[in-house]
Design a protein around this motif. Structure first.
Motif, PDB file in Angstrom:
ATOM      1  N   THR A  85      -0.630  -4.371  -4.419  1.00  0.00           N
ATOM      2  CA  THR A  85      -0.940  -3.819  -3.321  1.00  0.00           C
ATOM      3  C   THR A  85      -2.558  -4.269  -2.973  1.00  0.00           C
ATOM      4  O   THR A  85      -3.051  -4.543  -3.759  1.00  0.00           O
ATOM      5  CB  THR A  85      -0.624  -2.437  -3.128  1.00  0.00           C
ATOM      6  OG1 THR A  85      -1.068  -1.786  -1.983  1.00  0.00           O
ATOM      7  CG2 THR A  85      -1.738  -1.519  -4.456  1.00  0.00           C
ATOM      8  N   LYS A 129       4.008   6.978   0.498  1.00  0.00           N
ATOM      9  CA  LYS A 129       2.724   6.031   0.769  1.00  0.00           C
ATOM     10  C   LYS A 129       1.716   6.665   1.442  1.00  0.00           C
ATOM     11  O   LYS A 129       0.589   6.865   0.901  1.00  0.00           O
ATOM     12  CB  LYS A 129       3.190   4.914   1.586  1.00  0.00           C
ATOM     13  CG  LYS A 129       4.102   3.683   0.974  1.00  0.00           C
ATOM     14  CD  LYS A 129       4.380   2.701   2.088  1.00  0.00           C
ATOM     15  CE  LYS A 129       5.275   1.441   1.375  1.00  0.00           C
ATOM     16  NZ  LYS A 129       6.572   2.028   0.960  1.00  0.00           N
ATOM     17  N   PHE A 158      -3.524   0.747   3.334  1.00  0.00           N
ATOM     18  CA  PHE A 158      -2.713  -0.259   2.810  1.00  0.00           C
ATOM     19  C   PHE A 158      -2.606  -1.397   3.792  1.00  0.00           C
ATOM     20  O   PHE A 158      -2.186  -1.607   4.754  1.00  0.00           O
ATOM     21  CB  PHE A 158      -1.260   0.097   2.204  1.00  0.00           C
ATOM     22  CG  PHE A 158      -1.321   1.328   1.260  1.00  0.00           C
ATOM     23  CD1 PHE A 158      -1.849   0.955  -0.022  1.00  0.00           C
ATOM     24  CD2 PHE A 158      -0.817   2.602   1.568  1.00  0.00           C
ATOM     25  CE1 PHE A 158      -1.513   2.103  -0.880  1.00  0.00           C
ATOM     26  CE2 PHE A 158      -0.779   3.727   0.848  1.00  0.00           C
ATOM     27  CZ  PHE A 158      -1.237   3.332  -0.461  1.00  0.00           C
ATOM     28  N   SER A 160      -1.289  -4.431   2.144  1.00  0.00           N
ATOM     29  CA  SER A 160       0.254  -4.802   1.623  1.00  0.00           C
ATOM     30  C   SER A 160       0.640  -3.976   0.604  1.00  0.00           C
ATOM     31  O   SER A 160      -0.077  -3.488  -0.150  1.00  0.00           O
ATOM     32  CB  SER A 160      -0.195  -6.570   1.049  1.00  0.00           C
ATOM     33  OG  SER A 160      -0.849  -6.373  -0.250  1.00  0.00           O
ATOM     34  N   PHE A 161       1.922  -4.078   0.591  1.00  0.00           N
ATOM     35  CA  PHE A 161       2.470  -3.324  -0.606  1.00  0.00           C
ATOM     36  C   PHE A 161       3.857  -3.658  -0.906  1.00  0.00           C
ATOM     37  O   PHE A 161       4.684  -3.821  -0.087  1.00  0.00           O
ATOM     38  CB  PHE A 161       2.751  -1.754   0.190  1.00  0.00           C
ATOM     39  CG  PHE A 161       2.770  -0.609  -0.810  1.00  0.00           C
ATOM     40  CD1 PHE A 161       1.626   0.116  -1.316  1.00  0.00           C
ATOM     41  CD2 PHE A 161       4.270  -0.191  -0.971  1.00  0.00           C
ATOM     42  CE1 PHE A 161       2.082   1.237  -1.947  1.00  0.00           C
ATOM     43  CE2 PHE A 161       4.154   0.766  -2.221  1.00  0.00           C
ATOM     44  CZ  PHE A 161       3.184   1.396  -2.441  1.00  0.00           C
TER      45      PHE A 161
END
Length: 164
Positions: A85, A129, A158, A160-161
Motif C-alpha cells: 500500500t 479500510k 490510501f 494504492s492498496f
C-alpha cells in the motif's frame, strides 16, 4: 393664430413640466434605492463582525506528504498473504509536514507494526479500510517523544492498496 400658438405653447410647457417631474421622480427613486442597498450591506457587514464572527481568513491549501510504499506480511489465515500500500498524509500546515518528515523513521515503524498485525479479512472491505485509516491516523498522531506535541495530521489517505 395667436390663440392657437398660445394653446400649443401651454401644451409644450405642460409636457415639459410633467417630463421634468418624471425625471426627478426616477432620479430620486434610484438614489433612494441605492442608499437603502448600501445601508443594508453596511448593516449586514457590521452585524457579522459584532457577533464575534471573524471575517474569514484566507484558507491555506492543504499540504500532503506521500509516504514510501509499504509491503508487509499479513497475519496468516489461509497461507501467506501480503499487503502492498501507499499512504498520503493530509497535514494541517507546511510546518506540520516538515515536522513529520523529521520523524519519518518513527512514523514508518508505527505504520509497519500496525499493518502487519492485520489479517486480510479485516482490511479487505471498504469498512475495514476505513477502520484501518482511522487506526493509522491515531497511531501517526502520537507524539514522537516525551514532551513533544502530537503530529498535526488531518487524515490518512490510501493511494494504492493491494492484498496478495
Amino acid at each position: 393664430m395667436t390663440n392657437k400658438a398660445n394653446a400649443q405653447d401651454k401644451g409644450n410647457r405642460a409636457e415639459t413640466k410633467s417630463g421634468g417631474k418624471k425625471l426627478t421622480l426616477i432620479i430620486a427613486s434610484a438614489v433612494l434605492l441605492l442608499g437603502a442597498g448600501g445601508g443594508g450591506a453596511a448593516w449586514y457587514m457590521m452585524s457579522r463582525t459584532q457577533d464575534g464572527a471573524q471575517p474569514q481568513a484566507r484558507q491555506e491549501p492543504p499540504v500532503f506528504v506521500n509516504l514510501e510504499t509499504f509491503t508487509v506480511n499479513l497475519v496468516s489465515e489461509h497461507g501467506d498473504q501480503h499487503l502492498q500500500t501507499n499512504l498520503t498524509l493530509k497535514m494541517e500546515s507546511p510546518s506540520a509536514a516538515d515536522l513529520i518528515k523529521l520523524h519519518m523513521p518513527e512514523v514508518r515503524n508505527r505504520v509497519l507494526l500496525l499493518l502487519s498485525s492485520k489479517a486480510a479479512s479485516q482490511i479487505a472491505g471498504v469498512d475495514g479500510k476505513k477502520k484501518l485509516a482511522s487506526e493509522l491516523l491515531a497511531e501517526i498522531k502520537q507524539p514522537s517523544g516525551e514532551g513533544s506535541p502530537t503530529h498535526a495530521v488531518q487524515s490518512v489517505l490510501f493511494t494504492s492498496f493491494v492484498i496478495q
